[in-house]
Scaffold this motif. Sequence first.
Motif, PDB file in Angstrom:
ATOM      1  N   LEU A  40      24.561  52.452  18.411  1.00  0.00           N
ATOM      2  CA  LEU A  40      23.514  53.064  19.229  1.00  0.00           C
ATOM      3  C   LEU A  40      22.154  52.431  18.929  1.00  0.00           C
ATOM      4  N   LYS A  99      22.044  49.017  20.407  1.00  0.00           N
ATOM      5  CA  LYS A  99      21.945  49.070  21.866  1.00  0.00           C
ATOM      6  C   LYS A  99      20.534  49.372  22.326  1.00  0.00           C
ATOM      7  N   TYR A 100      19.855  50.243  21.569  1.00  0.00           N
ATOM      8  CA  TYR A 100      18.516  50.670  21.994  1.00  0.00           C
ATOM      9  C   TYR A 100      17.411  50.198  21.049  1.00  0.00           C
ATOM     10  N   GLY A 157      13.659  49.894  21.874  1.00  0.00           N
ATOM     11  CA  GLY A 157      12.757  51.033  21.857  1.00  0.00           C
ATOM     12  C   GLY A 157      11.670  50.915  20.808  1.00  0.00           C
ATOM     13  N   ALA A 200      11.153  55.814  30.528  1.00  0.00           N
ATOM     14  CA  ALA A 200      12.463  56.256  30.042  1.00  0.00           C
ATOM     15  C   ALA A 200      13.588  55.702  30.908  1.00  0.00           C
ATOM     16  N   TYR A 201      13.386  55.681  32.221  1.00  0.00           N
ATOM     17  CA  TYR A 201      14.414  55.162  33.120  1.00  0.00           C
ATOM     18  C   TYR A 201      14.700  53.692  32.853  1.00  0.00           C
ATOM     19  N   PHE A 245      13.998  52.055  30.167  1.00  0.00           N
ATOM     20  CA  PHE A 245      14.518  51.947  28.801  1.00  0.00           C
ATOM     21  C   PHE A 245      16.036  52.108  28.783  1.00  0.00           C
ATOM     22  N   LEU A 246      16.551  52.998  29.607  1.00  0.00           N
ATOM     23  CA  LEU A 246      17.984  53.302  29.627  1.00  0.00           C
ATOM     24  C   LEU A 246      18.790  52.424  30.580  1.00  0.00           C
ATOM     25  N   THR A 247      18.117  51.795  31.547  1.00  0.00           N
ATOM     26  CA  THR A 247      18.878  51.084  32.586  1.00  0.00           C
ATOM     27  C   THR A 247      18.656  49.575  32.666  1.00  0.00           C
ATOM     28  N   SER A 248      17.467  49.105  32.324  1.00  0.00           N
ATOM     29  CA  SER A 248      17.183  47.676  32.495  1.00  0.00           C
ATOM     30  C   SER A 248      16.177  47.183  31.469  1.00  0.00           C
ATOM     31  N   LYS A 249      16.624  46.359  30.560  1.00  0.00           N
ATOM     32  CA  LYS A 249      15.725  45.826  29.538  1.00  0.00           C
ATOM     33  C   LYS A 249      14.639  44.948  30.160  1.00  0.00           C
ATOM     34  N   TYR A 293      12.131  47.131  31.759  1.00  0.00           N
ATOM     35  CA  TYR A 293      11.510  47.891  30.669  1.00  0.00           C
ATOM     36  C   TYR A 293      10.464  47.049  29.953  1.00  0.00           C
TER      37      TYR A 293
END
Length: 228
Positions: A10, A13-14, A17, A74-75, A77-81, A84
């Motif tokens: 995790l 993956k993130y 952030g 946030a969107y 961040f979760l869907t497209s680097k 983002y």
Amino acid sequence: MNFFKSAKQLIKKYKHGIILSYFFIYMAWFTYLERTVTTVFTPVHSKLDDYIPFNELFIIPYCLWFIYIFVTIAYFFLTSKTDYYKCCAYLFIGMTICLFIYTVWPNGHYLRVNLDELGRSNIFIDALSKIYSLDTATNVFPSIHVFNSIGAMIAINKSERLHSIKWLQWFTFVLTVMICLSTVYLKQHSVMDILGALILNIIMYVVVYVPAWGKEAKQLKQELSKAS
């Protein structure tokens, strides 16, 4: 064992952030300016400000700004680097420029109305009174509220995932316009602050999005050349 493995995956993956830690720098810098720039500053004013009436109903779009910016970041961040990183670069660099301007050129305004003398009381005025008490009438040019709103709208418009969703594009456009208007109708900003934010948006757009356009255009030209 599985828990640590999942946690590690995790984090990997993130890990993008990490750049959100910029908010700690921003808040520390902005808070410092709010506490130090209080009475000695250059007043920002336009004659047009005097013709814009006060309207507490604009507190609604003004406060929606917080949700708008959070959901946008946030969107992506979760869907497209890619989206983002572009969105964060656009907003964070622009916000830093704003803070730098506030630091070297302390500015503010005397546009706020006396809420106690309005002769009316409602939930919107109560909410604005709270904002007035927490947010000083300094560090206003350019308006970060306006800059971020337009920046979020551009990021949504430039996203491949979201560009074709017409209702979303119209919704973000209307919301952005309402947020920009709210800053002057609530007497939180001068028209000049909006103008400053527009100029900064043009600069940041050229810096963040135009290079991508050039690359895509070059790639498309090469593909058309091969096809012919």
